[in-house]
Design an enzyme around this catalytic site. Structure first.
Site, PDB file in Angstrom:
ATOM      1  N   GLY A  16       0.811  -1.208   0.000  1.00  0.00           N
ATOM      2  CA  GLY A  16       0.000   0.000   0.000  1.00  0.00           C
ATOM      3  C   GLY A  16       0.846   1.261   0.000  1.00  0.00           C
TER       4      GLY A  16
ATOM      5  N   ARG B  39       7.744  -6.785  13.156  1.00  0.00           N
ATOM      6  CA  ARG B  39       7.093  -6.494  11.870  1.00  0.00           C
ATOM      7  C   ARG B  39       8.078  -6.688  10.722  1.00  0.00           C
ATOM      8  NH1 ARG B  39       2.298  -2.680  11.844  1.00  0.00           N
ATOM      9  NH2 ARG B  39       1.539  -2.644  13.980  1.00  0.00           N
TER      10      ARG B  39
ATOM     11  N   GLU C 263      -8.501  -6.376   6.175  1.00  0.00           N
ATOM     12  CA  GLU C 263      -7.627  -5.374   5.566  1.00  0.00           C
ATOM     13  C   GLU C 263      -8.468  -4.537   4.611  1.00  0.00           C
ATOM     14  OE1 GLU C 263      -6.221  -6.414   1.761  1.00  0.00           O
ATOM     15  OE2 GLU C 263      -8.317  -6.702   2.255  1.00  0.00           O
ATOM     16  N   MET C 264      -7.849  -3.780   3.684  1.00  0.00           N
ATOM     17  CA  MET C 264      -8.629  -2.798   2.937  1.00  0.00           C
ATOM     18  C   MET C 264      -8.438  -2.790   1.416  1.00  0.00           C
ATOM     19  SD  MET C 264      -8.494   0.511   5.510  1.00  0.00           S
ATOM     20  CE  MET C 264      -9.807   1.332   4.608  1.00  0.00           C
ATOM     21  N   GLU C 265      -7.747  -3.779   0.850  1.00  0.00           N
ATOM     22  CA  GLU C 265      -7.476  -3.702  -0.589  1.00  0.00           C
ATOM     23  C   GLU C 265      -7.742  -4.963  -1.405  1.00  0.00           C
ATOM     24  OE1 GLU C 265      -5.697  -0.518   1.430  1.00  0.00           O
ATOM     25  OE2 GLU C 265      -4.917  -2.552   1.651  1.00  0.00           O
TER      26      GLU C 265
ATOM     27  N   SER D 284      -0.105  -8.210  11.717  1.00  0.00           N
ATOM     28  CA  SER D 284       0.630  -7.259  12.545  1.00  0.00           C
ATOM     29  C   SER D 284      -0.066  -6.967  13.874  1.00  0.00           C
ATOM     30  CB  SER D 284       0.823  -5.946  11.789  1.00  0.00           C
ATOM     31  OG  SER D 284      -0.434  -5.388  11.440  1.00  0.00           O
ATOM     32  N   ASP D 285      -1.365  -7.303  13.961  1.00  0.00           N
ATOM     33  CA  ASP D 285      -2.096  -7.038  15.195  1.00  0.00           C
ATOM     34  C   ASP D 285      -3.310  -7.949  15.280  1.00  0.00           C
ATOM     35  OD1 ASP D 285      -4.675  -5.164  14.311  1.00  0.00           O
ATOM     36  OD2 ASP D 285      -2.951  -4.930  12.991  1.00  0.00           O
TER      37      ASP D 285
ATOM     38  N   ARG E 180      -0.494  -8.486  -3.989  1.00  0.00           N
ATOM     39  CA  ARG E 180      -0.588  -7.508  -2.903  1.00  0.00           C
ATOM     40  C   ARG E 180       0.227  -8.010  -1.717  1.00  0.00           C
ATOM     41  NH1 ARG E 180      -2.005  -4.254   0.906  1.00  0.00           N
ATOM     42  NH2 ARG E 180      -3.384  -4.812   2.639  1.00  0.00           N
ATOM     43  N   ILE E 181       1.080  -7.160  -1.179  1.00  0.00           N
ATOM     44  CA  ILE E 181       1.848  -7.487   0.025  1.00  0.00           C
ATOM     45  C   ILE E 181       1.540  -6.414   1.062  1.00  0.00           C
ATOM     46  CG2 ILE E 181       3.685  -8.839  -1.032  1.00  0.00           C
ATOM     47  CD1 ILE E 181       5.355  -6.274  -1.220  1.00  0.00           C
ATOM     48  N   GLY E 182       0.952  -6.816   2.175  1.00  0.00           N
ATOM     49  CA  GLY E 182       0.564  -5.820   3.160  1.00  0.00           C
ATOM     50  C   GLY E 182       0.399  -6.407   4.544  1.00  0.00           C
ATOM     51  N   SER E 183      -0.049  -5.572   5.449  1.00  0.00           N
ATOM     52  CA  SER E 183      -0.305  -5.996   6.821  1.00  0.00           C
ATOM     53  C   SER E 183      -1.796  -6.209   7.016  1.00  0.00           C
ATOM     54  CB  SER E 183       0.217  -4.961   7.810  1.00  0.00           C
ATOM     55  OG  SER E 183      -0.411  -3.712   7.593  1.00  0.00           O
TER      56      SER E 183
ATOM     57  N   ARG F  25       2.451  11.530  -8.603  1.00  0.00           N
ATOM     58  CA  ARG F  25       1.760  11.600  -7.307  1.00  0.00           C
ATOM     59  C   ARG F  25       2.542  10.888  -6.207  1.00  0.00           C
ATOM     60  NH1 ARG F  25      -4.778  11.379  -8.522  1.00  0.00           N
ATOM     61  NH2 ARG F  25      -4.716  12.641 -10.412  1.00  0.00           N
TER      62      ARG F  25
ATOM     63  N   ARG G 285       7.186   1.951   1.144  1.00  0.00           N
ATOM     64  CA  ARG G 285       7.483   0.538   1.318  1.00  0.00           C
ATOM     65  C   ARG G 285       7.896  -0.071  -0.036  1.00  0.00           C
ATOM     66  NH1 ARG G 285       6.417  -3.312   5.100  1.00  0.00           N
ATOM     67  NH2 ARG G 285       7.081  -1.634   6.502  1.00  0.00           N
TER      68      ARG G 285
END
Length: 241
Positions: free
Chosen positions: A24, A221, A183-185, A207-208, A91-94, A47, A28
């Site tokens: 995201g 993390r 998550e959100m994506e 992560s949580d 996608r790589i995320g938390s 952007r 990162r």
């Protein structure tokens, strides 16, 4: 530069790999490029959504930020798939754990992604569209995780349009229906890939914990992120012809 309808990505022809890792945070993406790819080159900075292409085990792989939420990842994924020759996005995320069987530092492989987003309305799909991962990529990821001894969970996740949800009972409902994490994506990525007949996979580091409030330290993390990156890179490498 390639002349395309994209207002958000400006890149030279051939500068984007067929497989793209997508965190995201654009910073990162910069970190991933500098620490995991050989000879990374910046291909986009519009952007400040940084995109880089380098090599991994001799194959070109790109990494680019997606921004936060389904609308943002939907936009960037659509443009990468449609205008820049990308065939697969990971996608790589938390993520926050929902299931009692998911622990901090686990790597979740998102088999499917339920959502409260209205993103799918654009497709005119009769019923409820159930977005899922590309099975080939999912299989590659599971095997790559097993090879390095990563603690992995594979199953359904939940993609939320809201970071702060006013429904106090939502998290319990998600647990009751077997969601591993929130998550959100990912749902937006999976829908976009399905619409364009492309490949997609979501890899998420826990992560949580949504219920207990436990969370990883900065060092924990990073260690967990390294495992997810190894899995993502191996998956991308195997996916590319």
């Amino acid at each position: 530069m390639i002349t395309t309808p994209s207002a958000c990505i400006q890149a030279e022809e051939g500068s984007v790999a067929k497989a793209v890792l997508m965190p995201g945070d654009p910073l990162r993406a910069k970190y991933v490029a500098e620490h995991y790819l050989e000879d990374p080159v910046l291909f986009n900075s519009v952007r400040n959504m940084y995109g880089y292409t380098g090599t991994y085990k001799g194959k070109k792989i790109s990494v680019m930020g997606s921004g936060m939420g389904i609308p943002s990842i939907g936009l960037y994924a659509y443009d990468l798939y449609s205008f820049f020759g990308v065939e697969a996005i990971i996608r790589i995320g938390s993520t926050g754990a929902i299931s009692e069987n998911v622990n901090l530092r686990d790597v979740v492989v998102a088999m499917s992604a339920s959502t409260n987003s209205n993103f799918a309305v654009q497709y005119g799909f009769q019923g409820i569209l159930a977005p899922t991962a590309n099975y080939e990529m999912l299989d590659y990821a599971v095997k790559a995780g097993q090879e390095i001894g990563a603690s992995m969970k594979v199953g359904p996740i939940y993609t939320s349009d809201m970071f702060y949800n006013a429904d106090p009972g939502l998290n319990q409902k998600l647990r009751d229906y077997g969601m591993l994490c929130v998550e959100m994506e990912t749902a937006g990525l999976y829908m976009t890939a399905a619409h364009l007949k492309k490949k997609a996979l979501g890899l998420l580091t826990v992560s949580d914990d949504v219920f207990t409030g436990e969370e990883l330290s900065v060092m924990e993390r990073q260690e967990s992120f390294d495992e997810m990156m190894k899995i993502a890179l191996e998956t991308a490498w195997k996916t590319i012809d």
